[in-house]
Design a protein around this motif. Structure first.
Motif, short mmCIF file in Angstrom:
data_model
loop_
_atom_site.label_atom_id
_atom_site.label_comp_id
_atom_site.label_asym_id
_atom_site.label_seq_id
_atom_site.Cartn_x
_atom_site.Cartn_y
_atom_site.Cartn_z
N ALA A 201 35.26 34.71 28.28
CA ALA A 201 34.28 34.98 29.43
C ALA A 201 35.03 35.60 30.45
O ALA A 201 34.39 36.74 31.00
CB ALA A 201 33.53 33.77 29.59
N THR A 202 36.15 35.25 31.05
CA THR A 202 36.63 35.68 32.09
C THR A 202 37.24 37.00 32.02
O THR A 202 36.70 38.16 32.86
CB THR A 202 37.57 34.78 32.53
N LEU B 257 36.48 43.00 32.57
CA LEU B 257 36.15 44.36 31.99
C LEU B 257 34.71 45.02 31.97
O LEU B 257 34.52 45.97 32.37
CB LEU B 257 36.36 44.36 30.33
N LYS B 258 33.69 44.08 32.05
CA LYS B 258 32.39 44.56 32.44
C LYS B 258 32.29 45.22 33.85
O LYS B 258 31.63 46.43 33.95
CB LYS B 258 31.41 43.50 32.41
N LEU B 259 32.94 44.64 34.82
CA LEU B 259 33.21 45.19 36.23
C LEU B 259 33.64 46.49 36.07
O LEU B 259 33.47 47.44 36.69
CB LEU B 259 33.80 44.26 37.01
N LEU B 260 35.05 46.77 35.31
CA LEU B 260 35.54 47.99 35.27
C LEU B 260 34.61 49.15 34.35
O LEU B 260 34.68 50.20 34.82
CB LEU B 260 36.93 47.60 34.63
N PHE B 261 33.91 48.51 33.51
CA PHE B 261 32.97 49.65 32.60
C PHE B 261 31.94 50.08 33.75
O PHE B 261 31.56 51.10 33.45
CB PHE B 261 32.43 48.71 31.51
N LEU B 262 31.34 49.15 34.43
CA LEU B 262 30.31 49.63 35.53
C LEU B 262 30.88 50.47 36.64
O LEU B 262 30.00 51.05 37.13
CB LEU B 262 29.71 48.19 35.87
N ASN B 263 32.06 50.42 36.59
CA ASN B 263 32.65 51.19 37.73
C ASN B 263 33.68 52.12 37.28
O ASN B 263 35.03 51.94 37.86
CB ASN B 263 33.12 50.28 39.05
N ASN C 40 45.93 36.82 37.74
CA ASN C 40 46.75 37.67 37.43
C ASN C 40 46.92 37.21 35.91
O ASN C 40 47.35 38.06 35.06
CB ASN C 40 48.29 37.25 38.24
N VAL C 41 47.00 36.11 35.61
CA VAL C 41 47.27 35.66 34.12
C VAL C 41 46.23 36.13 33.33
O VAL C 41 46.45 36.82 32.29
CB VAL C 41 47.24 34.04 33.99
N LEU D 15 44.23 40.31 29.61
CA LEU D 15 43.42 41.51 29.03
C LEU D 15 44.01 42.74 28.87
O LEU D 15 43.54 43.38 27.88
CB LEU D 15 42.22 41.43 30.38
N ARG D 16 45.10 43.15 29.63
CA ARG D 16 45.85 44.12 29.47
C ARG D 16 46.57 44.02 28.02
O ARG D 16 46.39 45.22 27.23
CB ARG D 16 46.92 44.27 30.29
#
Length: 145
Positions: A88-89, A94-100, A127-128, A133-134
């Protein structure tokens, strides 16, 4: 509001559920949610109300970026031939990055999006999560530009 509109209403409160929820629903609310709550549950409640009120044009389960699609309900990221399950985190980040797209998102903004209720303890936790995610994004072929 109910006198002039049929718009769906969800009450969100930090107050105790029973007496407040009963009052809210009796005066016209469609649902009642107490804080803190899961964003996925909140989105699901919104989608259910929109389905019931035939306002389906507002429903969206996926966000798209290039050839990638993020299902914001299941937290599954898909490319043309691969898919990966995100936490979920990770999905929220990623949602924040997709939207911006193309914008720099500050750590503060990411922290606010993830830990809305203020239970953030340490920047190292972010950071973790970013590192994990990366790794997952590289497995599916979404590399940083």
């Amino acid at each position: 509001m109910r006198e002039f509109s049929k718009i769906p209403i969800i009450f969100v409160s930090a107050a105790d559920m029973d007496p407040n929820a009963i009052r809210a629903i009796s005066i016209g609310a469609d649902d009642y949610l107490t804080k803190p709550f899961s964003i996925a549950v909140f989105i699901s409640k919104i989608q259910a109300i929109l389905r019931r009120t035939n306002q389906n044009e507002y429903l969206t389960e996926a966000l798209n970026f290039q050839s990638f699609s993020l299902n914001i309900i299941t937290n599954i990221l898909k490319s043309q031939n691969k898919s990966i399950k995100l936490t979920a985190t990770e999905s929220t980040i990623l949602k924040l990055l997709f939207l911006n797209p193309g914008q720099i998102i500050s750590k503060r903004k990411i922290i606010q999006a993830i830990w809305q209720n203020g239970d953030f303890t340490d920047e190292n936790i972010l950071n973790v999560n970013m590192s994990r995610l990366r790794d997952k994004l590289s497995q599916i072929g979404l590399e940083p530009v």
